[in-house]
Motif scaffolding. Structure first.
Motif, PDB file in Angstrom:
ATOM      1  N   LYS A 172       0.861  -1.179   0.000  1.00  0.00           N
ATOM      2  CA  LYS A 172       0.000   0.000   0.000  1.00  0.00           C
ATOM      3  C   LYS A 172       0.906   1.240   0.000  1.00  0.00           C
ATOM      4  N   PRO A 173       0.360   2.446  -0.177  1.00  0.00           N
ATOM      5  CA  PRO A 173       1.203   3.648  -0.102  1.00  0.00           C
ATOM      6  C   PRO A 173       1.923   3.720   1.239  1.00  0.00           C
ATOM      7  N   GLY A 174       3.174   4.154   1.194  1.00  0.00           N
ATOM      8  CA  GLY A 174       3.969   4.207   2.430  1.00  0.00           C
ATOM      9  C   GLY A 174       4.794   5.480   2.494  1.00  0.00           C
ATOM     10  N   TRP A 175       4.190   6.590   2.119  1.00  0.00           N
ATOM     11  CA  TRP A 175       4.924   7.849   2.031  1.00  0.00           C
ATOM     12  C   TRP A 175       5.375   8.329   3.407  1.00  0.00           C
ATOM     13  N   PRO A 176       6.475   9.080   3.457  1.00  0.00           N
ATOM     14  CA  PRO A 176       6.947   9.612   4.739  1.00  0.00           C
ATOM     15  C   PRO A 176       5.925  10.552   5.367  1.00  0.00           C
ATOM     16  N   ILE A 177       6.084  10.755   6.679  1.00  0.00           N
ATOM     17  CA  ILE A 177       5.177  11.623   7.424  1.00  0.00           C
ATOM     18  C   ILE A 177       5.105  13.000   6.789  1.00  0.00           C
ATOM     19  N   ALA A 178       6.244  13.540   6.366  1.00  0.00           N
ATOM     20  CA  ALA A 178       6.265  14.879   5.784  1.00  0.00           C
ATOM     21  C   ALA A 178       5.345  14.957   4.571  1.00  0.00           C
ATOM     22  N   THR A 179       5.412  13.955   3.693  1.00  0.00           N
ATOM     23  CA  THR A 179       4.588  13.962   2.487  1.00  0.00           C
ATOM     24  C   THR A 179       3.110  13.841   2.834  1.00  0.00           C
ATOM     25  N   LEU A 180       2.778  12.946   3.763  1.00  0.00           N
ATOM     26  CA  LEU A 180       1.373  12.755   4.152  1.00  0.00           C
ATOM     27  C   LEU A 180       0.766  14.031   4.699  1.00  0.00           C
ATOM     28  N   LYS A 181       1.503  14.706   5.557  1.00  0.00           N
ATOM     29  CA  LYS A 181       0.961  15.916   6.175  1.00  0.00           C
ATOM     30  C   LYS A 181       0.897  17.085   5.202  1.00  0.00           C
ATOM     31  N   LEU A 182       1.833  17.131   4.247  1.00  0.00           N
ATOM     32  CA  LEU A 182       1.873  18.269   3.339  1.00  0.00           C
ATOM     33  C   LEU A 182       0.908  18.104   2.157  1.00  0.00           C
ATOM     34  N   ILE A 183       0.848  16.918   1.582  1.00  0.00           N
ATOM     35  CA  ILE A 183      -0.066  16.685   0.467  1.00  0.00           C
ATOM     36  C   ILE A 183      -1.475  16.396   0.970  1.00  0.00           C
ATOM     37  N   GLY A 184      -1.580  15.735   2.120  1.00  0.00           N
ATOM     38  CA  GLY A 184      -2.891  15.507   2.720  1.00  0.00           C
ATOM     39  C   GLY A 184      -3.238  14.039   2.829  1.00  0.00           C
ATOM     40  N   ARG A 185      -3.811  13.670   3.950  1.00  0.00           N
ATOM     41  CA  ARG A 185      -4.141  12.268   4.208  1.00  0.00           C
ATOM     42  C   ARG A 185      -5.360  11.794   3.418  1.00  0.00           C
ATOM     43  N   LYS A 186      -6.060  12.701   2.788  1.00  0.00           N
ATOM     44  CA  LYS A 186      -7.206  12.320   1.962  1.00  0.00           C
ATOM     45  C   LYS A 186      -6.870  12.350   0.467  1.00  0.00           C
ATOM     46  N   SER A 187      -5.590  12.515   0.162  1.00  0.00           N
ATOM     47  CA  SER A 187      -5.156  12.528  -1.231  1.00  0.00           C
ATOM     48  C   SER A 187      -4.716  11.123  -1.635  1.00  0.00           C
ATOM     49  N   PHE A 188      -4.269  10.980  -2.886  1.00  0.00           N
ATOM     50  CA  PHE A 188      -3.865   9.661  -3.387  1.00  0.00           C
ATOM     51  C   PHE A 188      -2.702   9.057  -2.609  1.00  0.00           C
ATOM     52  N   VAL A 189      -1.869   9.896  -1.981  1.00  0.00           N
ATOM     53  CA  VAL A 189      -0.678   9.374  -1.315  1.00  0.00           C
ATOM     54  C   VAL A 189      -1.015   8.555  -0.080  1.00  0.00           C
ATOM     55  N   ALA A 190      -2.269   8.621   0.387  1.00  0.00           N
ATOM     56  CA  ALA A 190      -2.611   7.892   1.605  1.00  0.00           C
ATOM     57  C   ALA A 190      -3.845   7.009   1.480  1.00  0.00           C
ATOM     58  N   LEU A 191      -4.564   7.103   0.367  1.00  0.00           N
ATOM     59  CA  LEU A 191      -5.817   6.370   0.232  1.00  0.00           C
ATOM     60  C   LEU A 191      -5.591   4.868   0.107  1.00  0.00           C
ATOM     61  N   SER A 192      -6.542   4.106   0.633  1.00  0.00           N
ATOM     62  CA  SER A 192      -6.515   2.654   0.466  1.00  0.00           C
ATOM     63  C   SER A 192      -6.754   2.309  -0.999  1.00  0.00           C
ATOM     64  N   HIS A 193      -6.514   1.049  -1.331  1.00  0.00           N
ATOM     65  CA  HIS A 193      -6.651   0.621  -2.727  1.00  0.00           C
ATOM     66  C   HIS A 193      -8.063   0.855  -3.238  1.00  0.00           C
ATOM     67  N   GLU A 194      -9.081   0.519  -2.450  1.00  0.00           N
ATOM     68  CA  GLU A 194     -10.465   0.662  -2.904  1.00  0.00           C
ATOM     69  C   GLU A 194     -10.844   2.129  -3.070  1.00  0.00           C
ATOM     70  N   GLU A 195     -10.472   2.975  -2.092  1.00  0.00           N
ATOM     71  CA  GLU A 195     -10.774   4.404  -2.191  1.00  0.00           C
ATOM     72  C   GLU A 195     -10.054   5.019  -3.390  1.00  0.00           C
ATOM     73  N   HIS A 196      -8.799   4.637  -3.555  1.00  0.00           N
ATOM     74  CA  HIS A 196      -8.015   5.170  -4.670  1.00  0.00           C
ATOM     75  C   HIS A 196      -8.637   4.798  -6.006  1.00  0.00           C
ATOM     76  N   ARG A 197      -9.073   3.556  -6.139  1.00  0.00           N
ATOM     77  CA  ARG A 197      -9.651   3.098  -7.408  1.00  0.00           C
ATOM     78  C   ARG A 197     -10.910   3.884  -7.743  1.00  0.00           C
ATOM     79  N   TRP A 198     -11.744   4.152  -6.725  1.00  0.00           N
ATOM     80  CA  TRP A 198     -12.990   4.879  -6.941  1.00  0.00           C
ATOM     81  C   TRP A 198     -12.713   6.322  -7.365  1.00  0.00           C
ATOM     82  N   ILE A 199     -11.824   7.010  -6.638  1.00  0.00           N
ATOM     83  CA  ILE A 199     -11.549   8.421  -6.935  1.00  0.00           C
ATOM     84  C   ILE A 199     -10.789   8.550  -8.251  1.00  0.00           C
ATOM     85  N   ARG A 200      -9.900   7.615  -8.520  1.00  0.00           N
ATOM     86  CA  ARG A 200      -9.173   7.662  -9.790  1.00  0.00           C
ATOM     87  C   ARG A 200     -10.144   7.511 -10.961  1.00  0.00           C
ATOM     88  N   LYS A 201     -11.105   6.614 -10.828  1.00  0.00           N
ATOM     89  CA  LYS A 201     -12.102   6.417 -11.879  1.00  0.00           C
ATOM     90  C   LYS A 201     -12.884   7.702 -12.111  1.00  0.00           C
TER      91      LYS A 201
END
Length: 492
Positions: free
Chosen positions: A114-143
């Motif tokens: 699964k995504p494993g970005w560093p803390i800095a990236t998660l906090k700066l880009i956002g935990r609700k963005s693609f860098v932190a979403l689960s596979h199912e959430e990512h697939r839905w939003i990407r679609k």
């Protein structure tokens, strides 16, 4: 003091220092491997560096010295070409994969990574963005977002706007004298992406957003040290301002929609406001803002940088410049006299220019790596990646590997005439389900810019030998100080 006694004392002190050095170098290994049991014996070879900081000093030293490839090379020299190494990076025990085969296995395996970005990236880009979403959430939003960003119909619509923005920018720059070419390109690509996502064009909102993204980017690959003077500290302040700006735009948009005020153009923000899943759940403001921060950042940084490097590399290689220009002139020659401007099918006909873009992506390596995390124990090349450990997929080591690309530092678009990369060997946009969702848009932007530049302009670098910096992304230290000259024989 007797010289013999002094020599003994010196030897004892040196021995103590040596023992302390070896002890400190083993602290991370002992701490993070002690609970693995027998699995620790099947870990990849590697070096977990010093306590707390791990291998980060070596990583930063390599990238700031102008020799970024020396970091992975040091592992290859010490532990052979295994394609997989253990390290301690960005505060976590990490497995680095560095060959096409190992990179492909990690990028394509959504069941075990699964995504494993560093803390800095998660906090700066956002935990609700693609860098932190689960596979199912990512697939839905990407679609949801793929077609409006990267679809054939959308690209055809955006082409006219991008073309006009490029022509206007080139004309403007040619009358400005010396400019920071990279800075101006980033402004151009940001103007394009904000138009697509926010219907914003040259207004104070766009200018305010673009200013904050510069500080945000310097913190994304930094260590998460939230103290004045550190890049992460400045980046957090920039994110706070970005959130405030986007929240004001989103609030105004919702209020406008509540009044049934009509808009001339539906953009990505409208789509994110309207969408709902099968259970009727809609996006929260936090989710919309995090997605916008991610898309606006990715949608202008990579395009701006790669456009700059492609322009510079073509200018430095006259034979490829001439070949690319001839292709563009042929496109103009073959169109009917009544046609005004580029068509999408013409962009698709730019075969050599596409190779120029691919070769630039390979040589420059805008993103050196991406981050994953193992969700279960995984075996690669006979080595174990323990569950919960971070995994770095090193694009740069693949693209600069002489066993994959002969003379990898040489800019040579012609190599693509006879070379078809195997799976995992060309991954500038990633691979698998998390392939960059804006890759086609980015390549189209770059191609349109190069089309008009080749037909009517040249670039005169003020500092041709200017060294590059490699964090957060490769760029000349002078931001490509140059003069854009319009040619007397310009056909644009």
């Amino acid at each position: 003091m007797d010289s013999g006694v002094l020599l003994v004392l010196i030897s004892v002190v040196m021995g103590c220092f040596g023992a302390l050095y070896m002890l400190l170098k083993r602290v991370n290994e002992w701490f993070y491997e002690r609970g693995l049991g027998e699995k620790r014996h099947s870990l990849p070879p590697g070096d977990m560096g010093w306590p707390f900081i791990g291998n980060m000093w070596a990583f930063l030293r390599a990238f700031k010295s102008g020799h970024p490839d020396s970091f992975i090379s040091s592992f290859v020299k010490r532990f052979n070409r295994t394609g997989i190494y253990k390290a301690f990076m960005f505060g976590s025990p990490t497995i680095m994969v560095t060959t096409p085969e190992t990179c492909k296995q990690v990028l394509m395996d959504d069941d075990n990574f699964k995504p494993g970005w560093p803390i800095a990236t998660l906090k700066l880009i956002g935990r609700k963005s693609f860098v932190a979403l689960s596979h199912e959430e990512h697939r839905w939003i990407r679609k949801l977002t793929a077609a409006p960003v990267n679809g054939h119909e959308a690209l055809s619509v955006y082409l006219e706007y991008i073309e006009g923005a490029v022509l206007s920018a080139l004309e403007k720059w040619s009358g400005m004298g010396e400019i920071h070419f990279l800075t101006e390109l980033r402004k151009l690509t940001f103007r394009i992406i904000t138009y697509i996502f926010l219907s914003s064009e040259g207004d104070p909102v766009m200018e305010a957003l673009e200013k904050e993204y510069t500080d945000l980017n310097y913190g994304i690959r930094a260590m998460a040290i939230n103290l004045p003077g550190f890049a992460y500290y400045r980046a957090l302040k920039a994110r706070k301002k970005l959130v405030a700006i986007l929240q004001s735009v989103l609030t105004e948009r919702r209020e406008s929609r509540a009044r049934n005020a009509r808009k001339a153009k539906k953009d990505m923000m409208d789509s994110l406001i309207e969408v709902e899943d099968e259970n009727g759940r809609k996006f929260t403001d936090e989710e919309i803002i995090d997605l916008l921060i991610m898309y606006l950042n990715a949608g202008h940084e990579s395009s701006g940088h790669i456009t700059m490097w492609a322009t510079v590399l073509l200018q430095e290689n006259p034979e490829f410049f001439a070949k690319a220009k001839a292709e563009q002139e042929k496109i103009i020659k073959n169109r009917p006299p009544s046609q005004k401007g580029l068509l999408f099918k013409e962009v698709r006909q730019m075969d050599f220019l596409s190779k120029v873009v691919d070769e630039t992506l390979r040589v420059i390596n805008f993103s050196s790596m991406v981050f994953r995390e193992a969700t279960s124990d995984v075996n690669i090349n006979g080595y174990t990646i323990p569950k919960g450990w971070k995994v770095q997929v090193w694009f740069r080591s693949v693209h600069m590997d002489p066993e994959v690309y002969p003379d990898p530092k040489e800019f040579n678009p012609d190599r693509w005439d006879v070379y078809t990369p195997r799976a995992g060997a060309f991954i500038p946009f990633g691979a698998g389900s998390r392939l960059c969702p804006g890759n086609d848009l980015a390549k189209m932007e770059i191609s349109i810019f190069l089309h008009y530049f080749l037909l009517g302009y040249k670039l005169k670098l003020s500092n041709p030998k200017c060294p590059a910096r490699y964090l957060p992304h490769p760029r000349p230290l002078d931001n490509c100080l140059a003069i854009v000259e319009k040619l007397p024989s310009s056909s644009v």
